[in-house]
Design a protein around this motif. Structure first.
Motif, PDB file in Angstrom:
ATOM      1  N   VAL A   1       0.843  -1.107  -0.168  1.00  0.00           N
ATOM      2  CA  VAL A   1       0.082   0.078   0.141  1.00  0.00           C
ATOM      3  C   VAL A   1       0.847   1.254   0.043  1.00  0.00           C
ATOM      4  CG1 VAL A   1      -2.104   1.288   1.232  1.00  0.00           C
ATOM      5  CG2 VAL A   1      -1.593  -1.475   1.412  1.00  0.00           C
ATOM      6  N   PRO A   2       1.245   1.899  -1.048  1.00  0.00           N
ATOM      7  CA  PRO A   2       1.873   3.078  -1.351  1.00  0.00           C
ATOM      8  C   PRO A   2       1.224   4.134  -0.644  1.00  0.00           C
ATOM      9  CG  PRO A   2       2.096   1.648  -3.221  1.00  0.00           C
ATOM     10  CD  PRO A   2       0.948   1.248  -2.379  1.00  0.00           C
ATOM     11  N   ILE A   3       1.725   5.001   0.091  1.00  0.00           N
ATOM     12  CA  ILE A   3       1.061   6.106   0.864  1.00  0.00           C
ATOM     13  C   ILE A   3       2.049   7.479   0.769  1.00  0.00           C
ATOM     14  CG2 ILE A   3       0.314   6.975   3.210  1.00  0.00           C
ATOM     15  CD1 ILE A   3      -0.188   4.092   3.817  1.00  0.00           C
ATOM     16  N   PHE A   4       1.131   8.357   0.175  1.00  0.00           N
ATOM     17  CA  PHE A   4       1.893   9.700   0.144  1.00  0.00           C
ATOM     18  C   PHE A   4       0.997  10.780   0.597  1.00  0.00           C
ATOM     19  CE2 PHE A   4       2.641  13.727  -2.316  1.00  0.00           C
ATOM     20  CZ  PHE A   4       3.954  14.209  -1.562  1.00  0.00           C
ATOM     21  N   ASN A   5       1.230  11.283   1.819  1.00  0.00           N
ATOM     22  CA  ASN A   5       0.215  12.390   2.363  1.00  0.00           C
ATOM     23  C   ASN A   5      -1.188  11.832   2.290  1.00  0.00           C
ATOM     24  OD1 ASN A   5       2.474  14.129   2.600  1.00  0.00           O
ATOM     25  ND2 ASN A   5       1.851  15.417   0.997  1.00  0.00           N
ATOM     26  N   GLU A   6      -1.376  10.856   3.164  1.00  0.00           N
ATOM     27  CA  GLU A   6      -2.969  10.229   3.178  1.00  0.00           C
ATOM     28  C   GLU A   6      -3.359   9.983   4.397  1.00  0.00           C
ATOM     29  OE1 GLU A   6      -5.063   9.545   0.859  1.00  0.00           O
ATOM     30  OE2 GLU A   6      -3.834   9.143  -0.905  1.00  0.00           O
ATOM     31  N   LEU A  51      -7.845  -9.208   6.240  1.00  0.00           N
ATOM     32  CA  LEU A  51      -7.238 -10.103   6.649  1.00  0.00           C
ATOM     33  C   LEU A  51      -7.718 -11.253   7.395  1.00  0.00           C
ATOM     34  CD1 LEU A  51      -3.862  -8.079   8.020  1.00  0.00           C
ATOM     35  CD2 LEU A  51      -4.468  -9.121   5.716  1.00  0.00           C
ATOM     36  N   ASN A  52      -8.996 -10.974   7.831  1.00  0.00           N
ATOM     37  CA  ASN A  52      -9.775 -11.799   8.550  1.00  0.00           C
ATOM     38  C   ASN A  52     -10.500 -12.951   7.621  1.00  0.00           C
ATOM     39  OD1 ASN A  52      -9.139 -11.288  11.182  1.00  0.00           O
ATOM     40  ND2 ASN A  52     -10.658  -9.655  10.997  1.00  0.00           N
ATOM     41  N   ILE A  53     -10.723 -12.270   6.466  1.00  0.00           N
ATOM     42  CA  ILE A  53     -11.367 -13.093   5.198  1.00  0.00           C
ATOM     43  C   ILE A  53     -10.475 -13.653   4.283  1.00  0.00           C
ATOM     44  CG2 ILE A  53     -13.658 -12.093   6.033  1.00  0.00           C
ATOM     45  CD1 ILE A  53     -13.517 -10.593   3.371  1.00  0.00           C
ATOM     46  N   SER A  54      -9.314 -13.209   4.046  1.00  0.00           N
ATOM     47  CA  SER A  54      -8.456 -13.631   2.899  1.00  0.00           C
ATOM     48  C   SER A  54      -8.508 -15.024   2.711  1.00  0.00           C
ATOM     49  CB  SER A  54      -7.046 -13.011   3.125  1.00  0.00           C
ATOM     50  OG  SER A  54      -6.346 -13.307   2.305  1.00  0.00           O
ATOM     51  N   LYS A  55      -8.411 -15.329   1.762  1.00  0.00           N
ATOM     52  CA  LYS A  55      -8.470 -17.026   1.136  1.00  0.00           C
ATOM     53  C   LYS A  55      -6.932 -17.502   1.409  1.00  0.00           C
ATOM     54  CE  LYS A  55     -12.366 -17.177  -2.063  1.00  0.00           C
ATOM     55  NZ  LYS A  55     -12.809 -17.138  -3.543  1.00  0.00           N
ATOM     56  N   ILE A  56      -5.957 -16.488   1.470  1.00  0.00           N
ATOM     57  CA  ILE A  56      -4.827 -17.140   1.854  1.00  0.00           C
ATOM     58  C   ILE A  56      -4.184 -16.127   2.988  1.00  0.00           C
ATOM     59  CG2 ILE A  56      -4.230 -18.092  -0.384  1.00  0.00           C
ATOM     60  CD1 ILE A  56      -2.673 -15.669  -1.077  1.00  0.00           C
ATOM     61  N   LYS A  57      -3.201 -16.508   3.830  1.00  0.00           N
ATOM     62  CA  LYS A  57      -2.583 -16.056   4.759  1.00  0.00           C
ATOM     63  C   LYS A  57      -1.834 -14.749   4.218  1.00  0.00           C
ATOM     64  CE  LYS A  57       0.482 -16.197   8.733  1.00  0.00           C
ATOM     65  NZ  LYS A  57       1.485 -17.299   9.554  1.00  0.00           N
ATOM     66  N   SER A  58      -2.049 -13.699   4.699  1.00  0.00           N
ATOM     67  CA  SER A  58      -1.699 -12.107   4.192  1.00  0.00           C
ATOM     68  C   SER A  58      -1.189 -11.363   5.084  1.00  0.00           C
ATOM     69  CB  SER A  58      -2.739 -11.928   3.154  1.00  0.00           C
ATOM     70  OG  SER A  58      -3.300 -12.711   2.163  1.00  0.00           O
ATOM     71  N   CYS A  59      -0.433 -10.322   4.668  1.00  0.00           N
ATOM     72  CA  CYS A  59       0.067  -9.390   5.618  1.00  0.00           C
ATOM     73  C   CYS A  59       0.073  -7.941   4.901  1.00  0.00           C
ATOM     74  CB  CYS A  59       1.537  -9.652   6.060  1.00  0.00           C
ATOM     75  SG  CYS A  59       2.677  -9.302   4.791  1.00  0.00           S
ATOM     76  N   ILE A  60       0.164  -6.903   5.438  1.00  0.00           N
ATOM     77  CA  ILE A  60      -0.043  -5.610   4.847  1.00  0.00           C
ATOM     78  C   ILE A  60       1.307  -4.913   5.123  1.00  0.00           C
ATOM     79  CG2 ILE A  60      -1.068  -3.374   4.866  1.00  0.00           C
ATOM     80  CD1 ILE A  60      -3.140  -5.734   4.239  1.00  0.00           C
ATOM     81  N   LEU A  61       1.985  -4.515   3.856  1.00  0.00           N
ATOM     82  CA  LEU A  61       3.207  -3.586   4.144  1.00  0.00           C
ATOM     83  C   LEU A  61       2.845  -2.337   3.464  1.00  0.00           C
ATOM     84  CD1 LEU A  61       6.237  -3.300   4.390  1.00  0.00           C
ATOM     85  CD2 LEU A  61       6.430  -4.342   2.135  1.00  0.00           C
ATOM     86  N   LEU A  62       2.841  -1.288   4.275  1.00  0.00           N
ATOM     87  CA  LEU A  62       2.648   0.104   4.110  1.00  0.00           C
ATOM     88  C   LEU A  62       3.832   0.795   3.744  1.00  0.00           C
ATOM     89  CD1 LEU A  62       0.211   0.705   7.202  1.00  0.00           C
ATOM     90  CD2 LEU A  62      -0.388   0.299   5.037  1.00  0.00           C
ATOM     91  N   SER A  97       6.002   4.203  -8.706  1.00  0.00           N
ATOM     92  CA  SER A  97       6.731   3.088  -9.247  1.00  0.00           C
ATOM     93  C   SER A  97       7.937   2.922  -8.384  1.00  0.00           C
ATOM     94  CB  SER A  97       7.451   3.324 -10.636  1.00  0.00           C
ATOM     95  OG  SER A  97       6.376   3.409 -11.495  1.00  0.00           O
ATOM     96  N   ALA A  98       8.601   3.656  -7.848  1.00  0.00           N
ATOM     97  CA  ALA A  98       9.580   3.473  -6.872  1.00  0.00           C
ATOM     98  C   ALA A  98       9.164   2.804  -5.692  1.00  0.00           C
ATOM     99  CB  ALA A  98      10.358   5.107  -6.517  1.00  0.00           C
ATOM    100  N   ILE A 153      -2.700  -2.330  -3.785  1.00  0.00           N
ATOM    101  CA  ILE A 153      -3.752  -1.667  -3.580  1.00  0.00           C
ATOM    102  C   ILE A 153      -3.405  -0.173  -3.305  1.00  0.00           C
ATOM    103  CG2 ILE A 153      -4.357  -2.077  -1.304  1.00  0.00           C
ATOM    104  CD1 ILE A 153      -7.241  -2.148  -1.903  1.00  0.00           C
ATOM    105  N   ASP A 154      -4.155   0.796  -3.835  1.00  0.00           N
ATOM    106  CA  ASP A 154      -4.058   2.342  -3.640  1.00  0.00           C
ATOM    107  C   ASP A 154      -4.693   2.446  -2.326  1.00  0.00           C
ATOM    108  OD1 ASP A 154      -2.569   2.873  -5.788  1.00  0.00           O
ATOM    109  OD2 ASP A 154      -4.315   3.913  -6.868  1.00  0.00           O
TER     110      ASP A 154
END
Length: 242
Positions: free
Chosen positions: A13-18, A33-44, A79-80, A97-98
């Motif tokens: 999740v790229p974040i700029f002034n949000e 994350l509670n309903i994801s079909k596979i074990k997932s994590c978030i990278l902000l 992109s970076a 995801i945005d």
């Protein structure tokens, strides 16, 4: 050890002034994350924000075990930020995801059934909830890009994608790369699947795009892609004794 190795999918999740969106991001992403079909994590990924985003990101990660962050020293562009996220991902799949949540993470569950058979599974925004100018400029740029790349991608700008991480790490990155992900996966002889996903209006924060970076830059980037395509190196190692 990089903690993403403990998950099947890392959502970038790229974040700029949000700062106006981050609390909502936390709620929506943690619910997914509670309903994801596979074990997932978030990278902000903090892309050099100069508001209160970074402090809020750190708080979110402190409050949620499956949330992580990296912070870029200065604003470097989408992109970076995506490249940095991919470089720091070691799960088998990397998703994107945005931060504006005009697409929703729940729709990753529509893409997940196809990830074993395709190197990239990407959304197509159905009934886009954008301004007329935004939709028209995107349509012009998308049609020209498709003509130049021959990738047959209907909506390359859709901010909902899942990529096999090993393929994502091979992508040649450049400014504007995020507009060419289907074409860049095809350069690897990869397979691309497109599926309709939902789209919603932005309800908080301010869009970071204007006519110049939504229309003019993508047209110029198409020529850079054509140059690179002619010089792209593709190989497969058959044996080794490492």
């Amino acid at each position: 050890m990089n903690q993403t190795v403990n998950y099947q999918m890392t959502i970038l999740v790229p974040i700029f002034n949000e700062e106006d969106n981050i609390k909502r991001l936390e709620n929506v992403l943690s619910s997914y994350l509670n309903i994801s079909k596979i074990k997932s994590c978030i990278l902000l990924i903090n892309d050099g924000s100069n508001d209160g985003s970074l402090e809020m990101i750190k708080e979110v990660c402190n409050n949620n075990n499956d949330f992580f962050y990296i912070s870029l020293k200065s604003n470097s562009g989408l992109s970076a930020a995506m490249k940095a996220g991919i470089d720091y991902t070691f799960s088998p799949y990397v998703a994107y995801i945005d931060a504006d949540l005009q697409t929703v993470p729940d729709d990753f569950n529509l893409l997940i059934p196809y990830i074993e058979d395709y190197e990239l599974v990407t959304g197509i925004r159905a009934a886009r909830k954008d301004t007329v100018v935004k939709k028209m400029s995107s349509k012009i740029a998308n049609n020209f890009r498709r003509f130049m790349t021959k990738d047959d991608a209907q909506d390359t700008g859709c901010p909902l994608k899942i990529i096999k991480t090993e393929c994502a790490k091979k992508i040649p990155f450049f400014k504007g790369m995020h507009r060419f992900l289907p074409a860049l996966i095809l350069l690897q002889n990869g397979r691309v699947k497109q599926l309709p996903v939902r789209h919603f209006p932005r309800i908080a924060g301010v869009a970071k795009y204007n006519l110049a970076n939504r229309l003019i830059s993508p047209l110029v980037d198409c020529f850079a892609y054509r140059w690179m395509k002619k010089r792209y190196i593709n190989y497969n190692v058959n044996e080794n004794n490492l």
